[in-house]
Structures are given as structure tokens and as C-alpha cells.
Design a protein around this motif. Structure first.
Motif, PDB file in Angstrom:
ATOM      1  N   THR A 107       8.184  -5.042  19.019  1.00  0.00           N
ATOM      2  CA  THR A 107       9.428  -4.262  19.091  1.00  0.00           C
ATOM      3  C   THR A 107       9.459  -3.188  18.008  1.00  0.00           C
ATOM      4  N   THR A 108       8.868  -3.481  16.852  1.00  0.00           N
ATOM      5  CA  THR A 108       8.770  -2.477  15.785  1.00  0.00           C
ATOM      6  C   THR A 108       7.903  -1.318  16.233  1.00  0.00           C
ATOM      7  N   ASP A 109       6.749  -1.638  16.791  1.00  0.00           N
ATOM      8  CA  ASP A 109       5.844  -0.581  17.251  1.00  0.00           C
ATOM      9  C   ASP A 109       6.508   0.276  18.324  1.00  0.00           C
ATOM     10  N   ARG A 110       7.143  -0.365  19.280  1.00  0.00           N
ATOM     11  CA  ARG A 110       7.774   0.363  20.382  1.00  0.00           C
ATOM     12  C   ARG A 110       8.890   1.275  19.876  1.00  0.00           C
ATOM     13  N   LEU A 111       9.773   0.733  19.027  1.00  0.00           N
ATOM     14  CA  LEU A 111      10.919   1.500  18.530  1.00  0.00           C
ATOM     15  C   LEU A 111      10.481   2.710  17.717  1.00  0.00           C
ATOM     16  N   PHE A 112       9.567   2.494  16.777  1.00  0.00           N
ATOM     17  CA  PHE A 112       9.231   3.570  15.846  1.00  0.00           C
ATOM     18  C   PHE A 112       8.161   4.512  16.384  1.00  0.00           C
ATOM     19  N   ARG A 113       7.334   4.044  17.301  1.00  0.00           N
ATOM     20  CA  ARG A 113       6.399   4.960  17.959  1.00  0.00           C
ATOM     21  C   ARG A 113       7.191   5.979  18.795  1.00  0.00           C
ATOM     22  N   ARG A 114       8.216   5.491  19.488  1.00  0.00           N
ATOM     23  CA  ARG A 114       9.061   6.417  20.258  1.00  0.00           C
ATOM     24  C   ARG A 114       9.868   7.315  19.330  1.00  0.00           C
ATOM     25  N   ALA A 115      10.294   6.785  18.180  1.00  0.00           N
ATOM     26  CA  ALA A 115      11.047   7.598  17.222  1.00  0.00           C
ATOM     27  C   ALA A 115      10.200   8.755  16.708  1.00  0.00           C
ATOM     28  N   VAL A 116       8.908   8.507  16.466  1.00  0.00           N
ATOM     29  CA  VAL A 116       8.011   9.580  16.025  1.00  0.00           C
ATOM     30  C   VAL A 116       7.854  10.609  17.137  1.00  0.00           C
ATOM     31  N   SER A 117       7.646  10.140  18.354  1.00  0.00           N
ATOM     32  CA  SER A 117       7.421  11.047  19.488  1.00  0.00           C
ATOM     33  C   SER A 117       8.639  11.895  19.812  1.00  0.00           C
ATOM     34  N   LYS A 118       9.843  11.288  19.716  1.00  0.00           N
ATOM     35  CA  LYS A 118      11.068  11.988  20.110  1.00  0.00           C
ATOM     36  C   LYS A 118      11.827  12.585  18.939  1.00  0.00           C
ATOM     37  N   GLY A 119      11.478  12.177  17.720  1.00  0.00           N
ATOM     38  CA  GLY A 119      12.187  12.677  16.549  1.00  0.00           C
ATOM     39  C   GLY A 119      13.487  11.954  16.272  1.00  0.00           C
ATOM     40  N   ALA A 120      13.752  10.882  17.016  1.00  0.00           N
ATOM     41  CA  ALA A 120      14.980  10.099  16.827  1.00  0.00           C
ATOM     42  C   ALA A 120      14.791   8.724  17.444  1.00  0.00           C
ATOM     43  N   ILE A 121      15.612   7.783  17.020  1.00  0.00           N
ATOM     44  CA  ILE A 121      15.551   6.430  17.565  1.00  0.00           C
ATOM     45  C   ILE A 121      16.307   6.363  18.884  1.00  0.00           C
ATOM     46  N   THR A 122      15.717   5.676  19.841  1.00  0.00           N
ATOM     47  CA  THR A 122      16.363   5.455  21.130  1.00  0.00           C
ATOM     48  C   THR A 122      17.202   4.182  21.042  1.00  0.00           C
ATOM     49  N   THR A 123      18.517   4.305  21.237  1.00  0.00           N
ATOM     50  CA  THR A 123      19.408   3.155  21.055  1.00  0.00           C
ATOM     51  C   THR A 123      19.074   2.005  22.001  1.00  0.00           C
ATOM     52  N   GLY A 124      18.556   2.306  23.179  1.00  0.00           N
ATOM     53  CA  GLY A 124      18.211   1.266  24.137  1.00  0.00           C
ATOM     54  C   GLY A 124      17.119   0.332  23.638  1.00  0.00           C
ATOM     55  N   ASP A 125      16.316   0.802  22.675  1.00  0.00           N
ATOM     56  CA  ASP A 125      15.256  -0.031  22.109  1.00  0.00           C
ATOM     57  C   ASP A 125      15.754  -0.912  20.969  1.00  0.00           C
TER      58      ASP A 125
END
Length: 201
Positions: free
Chosen positions: A79-97
């Protein structure tokens, strides 16, 4: 297979990222593999992290029953990898994660009866060991700080997550001595090959 937990395995900059990076080559389904597939490696990883992450943790880690904690550790890792990998890609955290990530961290803290969060001692009393899964949860939650999120990167060579702690936020590789040199060697090889092809035309 016994893993050699060398300094290179701890170039993520924080325990939670080093743990996320125990899955190698996530971006290549044919080559990816999990260094924690054998639960016994969790104990060995925790022992190595006690040394390599001493400045972050301030206290030793213990993982007495790796088989018991493996599901929690792997849940926090994924869950850490998924949340923060997407945060790097999008520039923000996705609340759904967030809910799944927070649940995994809560599970890591649930069995711990230690105090954390003292001023200057995020992981608590340096005189006593802390359970690996609890320390992993604390490290993962600390990634939510805005200044840390802004410095998260994905290595373009191995796809590992890392915190860019350079003064001007210009670090490109997780480890210049490994990934940086590999990329330099690849570029050199491609230039030489292209030059030979032009010469042979």
C-alpha cells in the motif's frame, strides 16, 4: 535464496521506501521478484535496517516471528508503494488510495505497546527495541509530510522509490554508484553502436 542486505538495498532514504523496494523491477513483469518471499528474510532485513537506518530510527528493530508478521509487513509495503508511486507520478496523493494504506499502518501498530512521537524521537525511546512492523508503519505514515512528498522520486533505471535529500533537489538515481553508472554505460554503448552503424553505411 538468502539475500545479501548491502548498503545499496537501503538507498530509499527511509525505512518504508527501502521496504517497498524489496520488490525488484516492479515495472518489468517478466523480471520482477520479491526479496521478502521467504518470511525469514524479514528478520534479516530488520537486522540490517537497524544499522543502515539507525539515524532515522534511533532504536533497534526486532522481528521475532516473521511468519506471523509477514502479512502485515507485506500489506504496508504494497500500500505504501502504490500510494507514493502514484503520488510521484501525479504530483499529489490520491485520496482513494488512503484508506487501504491507513488500515495497513494501523495493523502494523495494533500489537505494539510502545510510545512514539516524542520531540526529536519520532520512533520513541532509543533505549528499547521497536517491533519491525510498528516502525515500518511509523516510517510509512511519516511519508505523508508535504515536504517529503515533494522530494519523492522514482529511479529511471530500477524503478525504486527514494527521497531526494540533495540540497537542490536534483538527484536522479536511487544510487549513483549502481543505477547511475549503469545508465551511463548503456548510453555509452548505444552511442558507440550508433557510430559503428553510421561508419558501416
Amino acid at each position: 535464496m538468502v539475500v545479501s542486505w548491502t548498503p545499496h538495498r537501503f538507498t530509499g532514504g527511509m525505512l518504508a521506501l527501502d521496504t517497498a523496494n524489496t520488490v525488484v523491477l516492479r515495472n518489468d513483469p517478466e523480471k520482477t521478484f520479491d526479496r521478502l518471499k521467504d518470511p525469514a528474510e524479514i528478520t534479516r532485513f530488520a537486522e540490517a535496517a537497524s544499522g543502515f537506518r539507525a539515524a532515522e530510527l534511533g532504536r533497534p528493530l526486532v522481528a521475532p516471528t516473521p511468519e506471523k508478521i509477514a502479512p502485515v509487513v507485506l500489506s504496508i509495503r504494497e500500500t505504501t508503494d502504490r500510494l507514493f508511486r502514484r503520488a510521484v507520478s501525479k504530483g499529489a496523493i490520491t485520496t482513494g488510495d488512503m484508506p487501504e494504506f491507513l488500515e495497513a499502518c494501523a495493523d502494523g501498530l495494533a500489537q505494539s505497546r510502545t510510545e512514539i512521537g516524542r520531540p526529536g524521537k519520532l520512533f520513541g525511546n532509543p533505549a528499547t527495541p521497536i517491533a519491525f512492523e510498528a516502525a515500518l508503519a511509523v516510517s510509512a505514515l511519516s511519508l505523508l509530510r508535504g515536504d517529503t512528498i515533494a522530494r519523492l522520486r522514482i529511479c529511471p533505471n530500477c524503478s525504486w522509490l527514494f527521497v531526494d535529500k540533495s540540497r537542490n533537489s536534483s538527484r536522479l538515481w536511487c544510487d549513483m554508484a549502481v543505477c547511475g553508472n549503469r545508465q551511463k554505460a548503456n548510453r555509452y554503448y548505444r552511442r558507440r553502436t550508433a557510430a559503428r552503424e553510421v561508419t558501416n553505411v
